[in-house]
Motif scaffolding. Structure first.
Motif, PDB file in Angstrom:
ATOM      1  N   THR A 188       0.364  -8.983  -0.036  1.00 25.23           N
ATOM      2  CA  THR A 188       1.441  -8.915  -1.032  1.00 25.23           C
ATOM      3  C   THR A 188       2.243 -10.203  -0.955  1.00 25.23           C
ATOM      4  O   THR A 188       2.274 -10.876   0.075  1.00 25.23           O
ATOM      5  N   LEU A 189       2.916 -10.559  -2.056  1.00 25.52           N
ATOM      6  CA  LEU A 189       3.728 -11.760  -2.079  1.00 25.52           C
ATOM      7  C   LEU A 189       5.173 -11.496  -1.681  1.00 25.52           C
ATOM      8  O   LEU A 189       5.897 -12.420  -1.299  1.00 25.52           O
ATOM      9  N   SER A 190       5.600 -10.238  -1.780  1.00 23.01           N
ATOM     10  CA  SER A 190       6.943  -9.836  -1.353  1.00 23.01           C
ATOM     11  C   SER A 190       6.884  -8.400  -0.888  1.00 23.01           C
ATOM     12  O   SER A 190       6.048  -7.618  -1.368  1.00 23.01           O
ATOM     13  N   PRO A 191       7.769  -7.995   0.041  1.00 18.93           N
ATOM     14  CA  PRO A 191       7.790  -6.587   0.481  1.00 18.93           C
ATOM     15  C   PRO A 191       7.998  -5.652  -0.713  1.00 18.93           C
ATOM     16  O   PRO A 191       8.848  -5.887  -1.574  1.00 18.93           O
ATOM     17  N   ASP A 216       5.914  -5.213  -3.150  1.00 15.60           N
ATOM     18  CA  ASP A 216       5.023  -5.574  -4.255  1.00 15.60           C
ATOM     19  C   ASP A 216       3.678  -4.873  -4.094  1.00 15.60           C
ATOM     20  O   ASP A 216       3.275  -4.528  -2.972  1.00 15.60           O
ATOM     21  N   ASP A 275       7.789 -19.054   4.238  1.00 21.61           N
ATOM     22  CA  ASP A 275       6.818 -18.499   3.284  1.00 21.61           C
ATOM     23  C   ASP A 275       5.369 -18.904   3.585  1.00 21.61           C
ATOM     24  O   ASP A 275       4.457 -18.433   2.893  1.00 21.61           O
ATOM     25  N   ILE A 292       3.073 -15.937   4.213  1.00 17.46           N
ATOM     26  CA  ILE A 292       2.739 -15.128   3.032  1.00 17.46           C
ATOM     27  C   ILE A 292       1.473 -15.660   2.361  1.00 17.46           C
ATOM     28  O   ILE A 292       0.531 -14.913   2.072  1.00 17.46           O
ATOM     29  N   TYR A 293       1.448 -16.978   2.125  1.00 18.75           N
ATOM     30  CA  TYR A 293       0.301 -17.571   1.433  1.00 18.75           C
ATOM     31  C   TYR A 293      -0.895 -17.720   2.363  1.00 18.75           C
ATOM     32  O   TYR A 293      -2.048 -17.639   1.916  1.00 18.75           O
ATOM     33  N   ARG A 349      -2.586 -14.454   2.095  1.00 22.23           N
ATOM     34  CA  ARG A 349      -3.173 -14.135   0.789  1.00 22.23           C
ATOM     35  C   ARG A 349      -4.411 -14.984   0.485  1.00 22.23           C
ATOM     36  O   ARG A 349      -5.397 -14.501  -0.066  1.00 22.23           O
TER      37      ARG A 349
END
Length: 220
Positions: free
Chosen positions: A72-75, A77, A195, A198-199, A202
């Motif tokens: 996910t890109l944000s909690p 999402d 961040d 996060i990426y 993903r």
């Protein structure tokens, strides 16, 4: 970049061929698996200094899994897997790896069967994309790495041989650049920066990759 890679390979081929005066230099093409479907073209000067040689190659592959479904890109999402189910998003990815290896010729294991060990540096260029009806989100990263393996060849006729290549490559963490038409603003994220995790989670790209390819080579 597309023009740079063939020029790099040709330059390396010329330098290795020069060292050998085109005596015993090998040109090969293999295909198989390296984190997905993969093919490589290589040039090998096997006996630059006794049993020690040099091999240069360029490999291109398609990613079997380009975007991690659980990410996910944000909690809060939806995960990418859920997005694929709800809006029909797809994923795609590719890798281009330039390699330069030192080789060590172990000689013939049996009549017509030759074996060589290799190890050296890697430079990988990785790309992935989330594809939507209205556009896409892209991720790219260039990373240095190291690799090692073994090549086994079987002489067919004249200078033509079957060749099998089994090995492992490891790539180090590197910057991730995001972009595409579905993003308000792209950016570049360095390891340890805000961040990045996060990426990094993903964008699926090689860490340690086991490879197995088979093909042919010819000697000059």
């Amino acid at each position: 970049m597309k023009k740079l890679l063939p020029l790099t390979l040709l330059t390396l081929a010329a330098s290795t061929a020069g060292a050998q005066s085109l005596n015993g230099v090998e040109l090969g093409l293999t295909g198989g698996y390296a984190g997905g479907l993969s093919g490589e073209v290589f040039v090998h000067a096997p006996n630059v200094l006794g049993p020690i040689g040099i091999k240069a190659g360029v490999a291109y592959g398609r990613a079997a899994d380009a975007i991690r479904d659980s990410s996910t890109l944000s909690p809060g999402d939806p995960t990418f897997g859920e997005i694929k189910q709800s809006v029909g998003a797809t994923e795609s990815g590719s890798s281009t790896v330039v390699s330069v290896d030192g080789t060590y010729n172990l000689g013939e294991l049996a009549p017509g069967v030759g074996t060589a060990l290799y190890a050296g540096g890697r430079y990988g260029m990785f790309q992935s994309s989330e594809n939507y009806t209205g556009g896409n989100v892209t991720y790219s990263s260039n990373a240095f790495g190291v690799g090692a393996g073994v090549m086994v060849s079987y002489a067919l006729t004249g200078g033509l041989s079957l060749v099998g290549d089994v090995g492992v490559d490891t790539f180090f963490k590197s910057n991730i650049t995001t972009g595409g038409s579905n993003t308000n603003a792209g950016g570049t994220f360095a390891p340890g920066s805000a961040d990045y995790a996060i990426y990094d989670n993903r964008f699926v790209r090689p860490g340690t990759v086991f490879k197995a390819r088979i093909g042919v080579k010819t000697s000059f």
